[in-house]
Scaffold this motif. Sequence first.
Motif, mmCIF file in Angstrom:
data_model
loop_
_atom_site.group_PDB
_atom_site.id
_atom_site.type_symbol
_atom_site.label_atom_id
_atom_site.label_comp_id
_atom_site.label_asym_id
_atom_site.label_seq_id
_atom_site.Cartn_x
_atom_site.Cartn_y
_atom_site.Cartn_z
ATOM 1 N N LYS A 133 15.636 53.327 45.540
ATOM 2 C CA LYS A 133 14.594 54.127 46.398
ATOM 3 C C LYS A 133 15.609 54.560 47.602
ATOM 4 O O LYS A 133 15.394 55.776 48.202
ATOM 5 C CB LYS A 133 13.596 53.465 46.597
ATOM 6 N N ALA A 134 16.363 53.693 48.086
ATOM 7 C CA ALA A 134 16.984 54.141 49.472
ATOM 8 C C ALA A 134 17.912 54.961 49.081
ATOM 9 O O ALA A 134 18.777 55.625 50.262
ATOM 10 C CB ALA A 134 17.625 52.769 50.127
ATOM 11 N N GLY A 135 18.546 55.320 47.947
ATOM 12 C CA GLY A 135 19.796 56.021 47.778
ATOM 13 C C GLY A 135 21.164 55.492 47.583
ATOM 14 O O GLY A 135 22.030 55.904 47.704
ATOM 15 N N VAL A 136 21.062 54.363 47.220
ATOM 16 C CA VAL A 136 21.769 53.442 47.172
ATOM 17 C C VAL A 136 22.690 53.614 45.340
ATOM 18 O O VAL A 136 21.860 53.691 44.497
ATOM 19 C CB VAL A 136 21.890 52.055 47.180
ATOM 20 N N THR A 137 23.967 53.755 45.349
ATOM 21 C CA THR A 137 24.379 53.742 43.834
ATOM 22 C C THR A 137 25.427 52.813 43.774
ATOM 23 O O THR A 137 25.963 52.564 42.514
ATOM 24 C CB THR A 137 25.167 55.366 43.629
ATOM 25 N N HIS A 138 25.997 51.949 44.597
ATOM 26 C CA HIS A 138 26.793 50.687 44.687
ATOM 27 C C HIS A 138 26.302 49.684 45.441
ATOM 28 O O HIS A 138 26.073 49.787 46.618
ATOM 29 C CB HIS A 138 28.262 50.951 45.061
ATOM 30 N N ILE A 139 26.321 48.449 44.927
ATOM 31 C CA ILE A 139 25.836 47.392 45.507
ATOM 32 C C ILE A 139 26.694 46.417 44.936
ATOM 33 O O ILE A 139 26.924 46.136 43.739
ATOM 34 C CB ILE A 139 24.294 47.187 45.475
ATOM 35 N N ARG A 140 27.288 45.347 46.045
ATOM 36 C CA ARG A 140 27.877 44.137 45.600
ATOM 37 C C ARG A 140 26.905 42.918 46.000
ATOM 38 O O ARG A 140 26.464 42.957 47.287
ATOM 39 C CB ARG A 140 29.198 44.155 46.358
ATOM 40 N N SER A 141 26.934 41.990 45.028
ATOM 41 C CA SER A 141 26.229 40.573 45.539
ATOM 42 C C SER A 141 26.926 39.503 45.309
ATOM 43 O O SER A 141 27.797 39.458 44.047
ATOM 44 C CB SER A 141 24.817 40.541 44.711
ATOM 45 N N HIS A 142 26.926 38.714 46.449
ATOM 46 C CA HIS A 142 27.706 37.318 46.377
ATOM 47 C C HIS A 142 26.672 36.539 45.506
ATOM 48 O O HIS A 142 25.390 36.682 45.499
ATOM 49 C CB HIS A 142 27.999 36.991 47.592
ATOM 50 N N CYS A 143 27.375 35.755 44.789
ATOM 51 C CA CYS A 143 26.406 34.575 44.065
ATOM 52 C C CYS A 143 26.818 33.039 44.424
ATOM 53 O O CYS A 143 28.196 32.784 44.063
ATOM 54 C CB CYS A 143 26.673 34.820 42.702
ATOM 55 N N ASP A 144 26.100 32.396 44.886
ATOM 56 C CA ASP A 144 26.292 31.239 45.573
ATOM 57 C C ASP A 144 25.913 29.900 44.349
ATOM 58 O O ASP A 144 25.720 30.257 43.320
ATOM 59 C CB ASP A 144 25.407 30.801 46.686
ATOM 60 N N CYS A 145 26.232 28.888 44.974
ATOM 61 C CA CYS A 145 25.795 27.675 44.134
ATOM 62 C C CYS A 145 26.682 27.092 43.204
ATOM 63 O O CYS A 145 26.493 26.796 41.994
ATOM 64 C CB CYS A 145 24.316 27.737 43.717
ATOM 65 N N TRP A 146 27.945 27.259 43.440
ATOM 66 C CA TRP A 146 28.921 26.980 42.321
ATOM 67 C C TRP A 146 29.448 25.401 42.487
ATOM 68 O O TRP A 146 29.143 25.077 43.542
ATOM 69 C CB TRP A 146 30.155 27.831 42.377
ATOM 70 N N GLU A 147 29.567 24.774 41.416
ATOM 71 C CA GLU A 147 29.849 23.466 41.371
ATOM 72 C C GLU A 147 31.112 22.958 40.520
ATOM 73 O O GLU A 147 31.074 23.944 39.618
ATOM 74 C CB GLU A 147 28.501 22.404 41.010
ATOM 75 N N PRO A 148 31.545 22.038 40.590
ATOM 76 C CA PRO A 148 32.888 21.815 39.687
ATOM 77 C C PRO A 148 32.490 21.925 38.036
ATOM 78 O O PRO A 148 31.352 21.332 37.829
ATOM 79 C CB PRO A 148 33.325 20.321 40.204
ATOM 80 N N GLY A 149 32.953 22.880 37.382
ATOM 81 C CA GLY A 149 33.016 22.893 36.075
ATOM 82 C C GLY A 149 31.653 23.672 35.643
ATOM 83 O O GLY A 149 31.300 23.517 34.636
ATOM 84 N N GLN A 150 30.846 24.171 36.620
ATOM 85 C CA GLN A 150 29.440 24.573 36.011
ATOM 86 C C GLN A 150 29.130 26.036 36.772
ATOM 87 O O GLN A 150 29.409 26.328 38.221
ATOM 88 C CB GLN A 150 28.575 23.595 36.487
ATOM 89 N N MET A 151 28.858 27.043 35.976
ATOM 90 C CA MET A 151 28.406 28.385 36.594
ATOM 91 C C MET A 151 27.039 28.087 37.105
ATOM 92 O O MET A 151 26.166 27.566 36.369
ATOM 93 C CB MET A 151 28.595 29.352 35.658
#
Length: 431
Positions: A133-151
């Motif tokens: 709605k704001a007029g965004v066509t590209h958005i990048r999101s970080h994704c937290d909570c990584w742990e060893p051996g697990q997505m």
Amino acid sequence: MKPMQFDQTLAIEVLQRARLPKWALPQDWPQHVGQPLLADIHIDKGQISRISPHIETLESSHRIQSLDLEGALLLPSLVDAHTHLDKTLTLSRMGPVGPGLLNAIQAMMHDRAAWTQEDVKTRATKALLMALKAGVTHIRSHCDCWEPGQMPLAWGVLEELSQSWMDQIRLERVALIPLALFKNKDDALFLAQSVKASQNRVPGAMLGGFIHSSNWEPEALENLLFAAQTHELDLDLHVDEELNANAQGLKVLATRVQQTGFSGRVVCGHTCALSQMPEDQSLKILDEVAKAGITLVTLPITNLFLQDAQTHRTPRIRGMTLVKEARLRGIPVLIASDNVQDPFCAMGSYDPMEAFSLGVPMGQLNPAFDEWSELLCRPEWIHSKISPPPYQPFGVGAQADLICFTQANTTGFPSQTHARQIIRAGILSPT
Ligand SMILES: [Zn+2]
């Protein structure tokens, strides 16, 4: 704006009398009393086919779909280069959260225990709708909570949303991994391999990390660079999000990117520590950042909320990175939303103009429209040769994704920018 021969449901063929910012126009664009002449933007099959100075109003007898903007401000569609869709819109269900970054992390960990795929998807989808709605066509999101051996659970959700939203918004995802998880080289390679596998399924995945004095490990950074290079991944890192003048992250990264010949794009968010260093030292680091080809992203709203934060004390230091000095060195700089209505930042709306509206007075970014609005409109600054953008940057040949600010003016910008007409592939979006 005045419709001439105009049917809203059909594609626009000419946008007449648009006021484009100086940065989007060629150097030799004609001016009148220091102002660029208004532009006519010709659109063919959803793409910009020509941009020319407006000479005279087209005859209404011309049977073309023409929309007269009467000098209204026009920008290319917006990029929100740094957000956190996994954590977003959680604050309303939490109790009180203490001040500063560490309290925010603690509150997030507590909330995260109850996350489900459905919960993440619902919140992230709300965020994408706001961005659209704001007029965004590209958005990048970080994704937290990584742990060893697990997505993390949210990674799969963001991958799915990247796919399902592809026609509306290009959603990219960055694995925001604590630096300590790169301490072991094999672990680092495994993490990079997992991100690469995701990138192979749905393009737009990159490796990231949180680099801060509290977790500083030069060897881990070395492994992170090595793993990204090995798997041909771009990097997007949270770097020196602090007011510690001795923070080492950006300095070491800029040097090592050059020495290792790292071939991907490196994007660094925050780099607040630069604002606290002796001036000559910070400028030397920026010289290296320029040589390394690193892009900086400044996040004013979250910096204002989190930097120099203590209970019952007014913050004195505001933490914006050195955006003017960076631009003077030719370093690409973007401005973005970061956290939205989560324990890290109470406010926000996935409208990058909101971050820009705070960034302008915070950094005294004048002239805001003609020069600094570029920080909202350059998605190509976060892409590299190894992940070439699947679009043409603004200009002839680019998709006609545009935003018309029907009430704003150049000197007052970004005030009065709530009234917008969004144009996607040459078609006016319903308001
Ligand atoms: Zn962030």
